[in-house]
Design an enzyme around this catalytic site. Structure first.
Site, PDB file in Angstrom:
ATOM      1  N   PRO A 168      -3.770   6.141   1.167  1.00 29.71           N
ATOM      2  CG  PRO A 168      -2.722   6.308  -1.509  1.00 29.71           C
ATOM      3  CD  PRO A 168      -4.223   6.449   0.427  1.00 29.71           C
ATOM      4  CD1 TRP A 169       1.961   3.442   1.242  1.00 25.04           C
ATOM      5  CD2 TRP A 169       3.596   4.704  -0.157  1.00 25.04           C
ATOM      6  NE1 TRP A 169       2.898   2.556   0.879  1.00 25.04           N
ATOM      7  CE2 TRP A 169       3.883   3.299  -0.390  1.00 25.04           C
ATOM      8  CE3 TRP A 169       4.383   6.049   0.163  1.00 25.04           C
ATOM      9  CZ2 TRP A 169       4.096   3.017  -1.559  1.00 25.04           C
ATOM     10  CZ3 TRP A 169       5.234   5.449  -1.170  1.00 25.04           C
ATOM     11  CH2 TRP A 169       5.120   4.320  -2.155  1.00 25.04           C
ATOM     12  CE  LYS A 193      -5.247   0.842   7.688  1.00 24.05           C
ATOM     13  NZ  LYS A 193      -3.507   1.062   7.824  1.00 24.05           N
ATOM     14  N   PRO A 194      -5.156   6.443   7.762  1.00 26.82           N
ATOM     15  CG  PRO A 194      -3.866   7.412   9.527  1.00 26.82           C
ATOM     16  CD  PRO A 194      -5.231   6.828   8.878  1.00 26.82           C
ATOM     17  CB  SER A 246      -2.037  -2.328  -3.663  1.00 28.04           C
ATOM     18  OG  SER A 246      -2.416  -3.201  -2.573  1.00 28.04           O
ATOM     19  CD  GLU A 267      -5.888   5.631  -7.465  1.00 28.03           C
ATOM     20  OE1 GLU A 267      -5.733   4.737  -7.866  1.00 28.03           O
ATOM     21  OE2 GLU A 267      -5.663   7.103  -6.887  1.00 28.03           O
ATOM     22  CB  CYS A 301      -1.906   6.188  -9.260  1.00 24.43           C
ATOM     23  SG  CYS A 301      -1.658   5.554  -7.323  1.00 24.43           S
ATOM     24  CD  GLU A 399       0.912   1.618  -9.810  1.00 23.72           C
ATOM     25  OE1 GLU A 399       0.727   3.223  -9.326  1.00 23.72           O
ATOM     26  OE2 GLU A 399       0.766   0.428  -9.091  1.00 23.72           O
TER      27      GLU A 399
END
Length: 497
Positions: A168-169, A193-194, A246, A267, A301, A399
């Site tokens: 994730p970012w 993959k970023p 997500s 996750e 998170c 969230e």
């Protein structure tokens, strides 16, 4: 004013970094290559300006990356733990040596305060590679025995093969280490993959990885989830899919895995409850939440998001948290005094703003401080404290993933436990009390993969981190021996004699 000088400082900060060289090539089969797809604009969240375009990988390039990982898998699996450890240690050494540049890139691409990246995130990232360099030399299975007369059985752990990883970012480089290090340590090959929003530190690291690892062992591709991510997870040669993202992204991964029964490691976020009892150290609690709710602009998170505070201290905590949040220094990433940077994108800032606006419209809710975007360049949002929230409120059940927390009162331990566990997530939680017996009771019943007592947000490389069967935060563990074991298959070997 607090917000008035953001424009000048943001532009000044950006001007310091304008001439910096950003790596923009992917790593496929040992070669650094440009994407063959359309350009994707990579932004600076602190200014709203484009840093550069990075071309997306074409479907053929994703297939080539997976094929390269497949071709390299057998030889990499046969390397000794000592040799794998040596390379992982070299990655850690590079991160240390290049820390100033990596921090600069991460700060530009994410909007994180530069010193937070340099002093907090990069040392932790290097430590993950060092930990798994040691862990891969210590992994074992059950000792051999004769469970059947004349036959010796033993177990071995072998790598699953090619792993597709989606990062994730919010912590691009650190979460890359959580994925890449244990997979490589276990003997797997990887196509990673970023996020299309934050590829720059992964692409910078790719230059070093190309020098260190045999061709095909590590591949890094760039692009959107719907195109590059789908191509990667749908490839039959990929035997395991790992996603941090997500719940929706995780569901896509599960559907892709179902077509040929891939292993999955997910996750998928959290909405961490924080339970504060009357006997807690209020000053310590407020100071902790000031840090643990707003670090990385709340885009974490495990951020302290849902606060449940016993009524005896509720009013005091509300007042002190409002003051603490309002005191946070919001500013550009290059300013050494900045504590709170921007959100990752205008779209994400607008999502959080809409969520807060709908909460403010509820007659029972009080917004004690903040609650709105900050005028000027970049994607800044005021640190926000929402009081008197109810568990049925959208802002509590969602969230938020931004610089905003909610506070809800409770009367007794049973109510606190029921409120905290009433969630669609199951990643992390904390309890604050001086009563050690209460700590033991609450920690045994809070349905979260991590429970902190009188602290929050603390993670170490040695202990696994992840969700539970409760909620939709996913399964599998990052960090610790449990992470490396997730990338292996247990096999039974029986020898007749």
């Amino acid at each position: 004013s607090t917000w008035g000088y953001l424009s000048l400082l943001s532009l000044l900060s950006f001007s310091l970094f304008m001439d910096f060289h950003y790596s923009h090539k992917m790593l496929i089969a040992g070669e650094l290559v440009n994407g063959e797809g359309a350009p994707i604009a990579v932004m600076n969240p602190a200014t709203g300006e484009k840093l550069l375009d990075v071309n997306e990988a074409s479907p053929a390039q994703v297939q080539a990356a997976v094929q390269a990982a497949h071709n390299a898998a057998d030889a990499w699996a046969q390397t000794t733990p000592k040799d794998r450890a040596t390379l992982l240690l070299k990655v850690a050494d590079f991160i240390d040596a290049d820390a100033a540049n990596l921090a600069r890139v991460e700060s530009d691409n994410c909007g994180k305060p530069y010193l937070a990246v340099l002093n907090d995130e990069l040392p932790a990232t290097a430590d993950v590679f060092r930990y798994f360099a040691g862990a891969c030399r210590c992994m074992s299975a059950t000792a051999a025995d004769e469970f059947l007369a004349g036959h010796t059985s033993y177990l071995r752990r072998d790598p699953v093969g090619v792993v597709g990883q989606i990062v994730p970012w919010n912590y691009p480089l650190m979460l890359l280490s959580w994925r890449l290090a244990p997979a490589l340590a276990a003997g797997c090959t990887v196509v990673l993959k970023p996020s299309e929003l934050t590829p720059l530190t992964a692409l910078r690291l790719a230059v070093k990885l190309a020098q260190l690892f045999p061709a095909g062992v590590v591949n890094i591709v760039h692009g959107f989830g719907a195109s590059v991510g789908a191509e990667l997870t749908g490839n039959a040669l990929v035997r395991m899919i790992c996603v941090t993202g997500s719940i929706g992204t995780g569901m896509h991964a599960i559907r892709a895995a179902a077509t040929d029964v891939k292993r999955t490691h997910l996750e998928l976020g959290g909405n961490a409850p924080v339970v504060a009892f009357d006997d807690c150290d209020v000053e310590s609690f407020v100071a902790g939440i000031r840090a643990f709710a707003f670090y990385n602009a709340g885009q974490d998170c495990t951020a302290a998001a849902r606060l449940y505070v016993q009524r005896g201290i509720y009013d005091d905590v509300c007042a002190k948290l409002a003051g603490a949040a309002a005191s946070l220094k919001v500013g550009p990433p290059g300013d050494a005094a900045t504590e709170l940077g921007p959100m990752i994108s205008s779209a994400h800032r607008d999502r959080v703003a809409a969520l807060v606006a709908r909460a403010k419209a509820q007659p029972h809710i009080r917004v004690l401080t903040g609650g709105a975007p900050i005028d000027g360049p970049g994607f800044f949002f005021q640190p926000t404290v929402v009081a008197d929230a109810r568990n049925t409120d959208e802002i509590v059940r969602s969230e938020i993933f931004g610089p905003c927390l909610t506070i809800t009162p409770f009367d007794d331990e049973a109510e606190a436990l029921a409120l905290a566990n009433d969630s669609d997530h199951g990643l992390a939680s904390s309890v604050w009390t001086r009563d050690s017996g209460r700590v033991m009771r609450m920690s045994s019943k809070l349905a979260y993969g991590c429970v902190w007592a009188n602290c929050h947000f603390m993670l170490v490389s040695e202990i696994g981190h992840g969700g539970t069967a409760h909620g939709q935060s996913g399964y599998g563990k990052d960090l610790g021996m449990q992470a490396m074991e997730d990338y292996t298959c247990v096999r039974h070997i029986m020898i007749k004699h």
